[in-house]
Design an enzyme around this catalytic site. Sequence first.
Site, short mmCIF file in Angstrom:
data_model
loop_
_atom_site.label_atom_id
_atom_site.label_comp_id
_atom_site.label_asym_id
_atom_site.label_seq_id
_atom_site.Cartn_x
_atom_site.Cartn_y
_atom_site.Cartn_z
N GLU A 63 24.86 -45.80 -20.27
CA GLU A 63 24.88 -44.35 -20.10
C GLU A 63 25.73 -43.71 -21.20
OE1 GLU A 63 25.37 -43.24 -15.73
OE2 GLU A 63 25.66 -45.41 -15.64
N GLU B 221 32.78 -48.22 -21.10
CA GLU B 221 32.21 -47.46 -19.99
C GLU B 221 30.76 -47.07 -20.25
OE1 GLU B 221 33.37 -46.76 -17.05
OE2 GLU B 221 35.38 -47.57 -17.27
N LYS C 24 28.90 -41.10 -20.59
CA LYS C 24 30.05 -41.43 -19.74
C LYS C 24 31.34 -41.28 -20.55
CE LYS C 24 30.23 -43.89 -16.23
NZ LYS C 24 30.41 -44.95 -15.22
N GLU D 120 29.71 -52.35 -6.25
CA GLU D 120 29.71 -52.28 -7.73
C GLU D 120 30.43 -53.49 -8.28
OE1 GLU D 120 31.38 -48.96 -9.93
OE2 GLU D 120 30.82 -47.58 -8.31
#
Length: 392
Positions: free
Chosen positions: A324, A333, A327, A270
């Site tokens: 997203e 984030e 999240k 990641e």
Amino acid sequence: MSSNLFSSPSSTMLNTLLLIIVSSLLISLGTEGAIGVNYGTVANNLPPPRKVANFLLESTIINRVRLFDANPEILEAFAHTGIAITVTVPNDQIPHLTKLSFAQQWLKTNIQPHVPSTNIVRILIGNEVLSTANKMLIAGLVPAMQSLHTALVGASLDRRIKVSTPHSLGVLSTSSPPSTGKFRQGYDTHVLKPLLSFLRATDSPFLINPYPFFGCSADTLDFALFRPNSGVFDENTKLLYTNMLDAQLDAVFSAMKLLGFNDVEIVIAETGWPSMGDSAQVGVDANSAAEYNSNLMRHVNSGAGTPLMPNRTFETYIFALFNENLKPGPACERNFGLFEPDMTPVYNVGILRSTVAAAAAAVADHNDHHHLSTTICFLVITVGLLIINSHG
């Protein structure tokens, strides 16, 4: 393409330079390197998995995907695409996986129905388990990995599918300068040494989640984004670091070397940069995100390696495929995605195949002497992206 493109003096020079460019790229990318994405699903507005799989296959150069679970609908969607898939066993399943019978059943239920039609290449046991500080999960991590590997051997899948687990940089007690990198005391000999022994024995990589974004400040933003900067000098090795990612990777390498495992491959599981966040955060915008990820892709596939690991590439997974919206945590984030849920790019980093096509088209239009340098630039981008796509 113009019929005289390959007959003029400038085109002769172009051909020669092209040969050099292609040859050097092929040599420098001779070791394994690939760009993948993390396909997170903490959102209520994402497209159906089959649409995502088709989009990645037909419209992007991405050839590897990491999932945070073993969602059967997603695994089925990637069948016959050839895209290399990494699946994840959630942290809470680790204590169960230490039992061979459970590991065998988990494999039979979650993996075997999809192989070989779906190209599953790796199973990750948990995510950043050591950072949870949960003694039961940490104690069960290596036994769970061993158990699942034994189950894979029993199913004759151990050569096709490898087992590993990703770590945050929190596993390090020291990381600066990079040569002093060391794993946290207690975890080093009791968990990471047997874990690295397992990875070496099974020819599996050590996975790390380095995020220069979380380690930078206003003073080190250029260093984090691969921009020109004065660098950071390691007095112990007399090596100069010109970007934060190299420093983070070499700190991990130094910690592994201290335990005698500098031969185990490192994979970037990641890394990424948000395109939006809170006003107080430094460098949080689409331009910075584009800059980080495009520089990242170029760097990890350049063959330059790092100061302590020269002349190599790094298999790398960008976080994340989509923004997203569910999240938790700060706004950043929810904004790490390369694409919006409607699959339009948040910014352009050269991942869309149309970018490659556009570069090729531009080459055809730039065939006179005055545009030679521009043509070469486009060709470098095109060839580089095509080679990235061919790896894996």
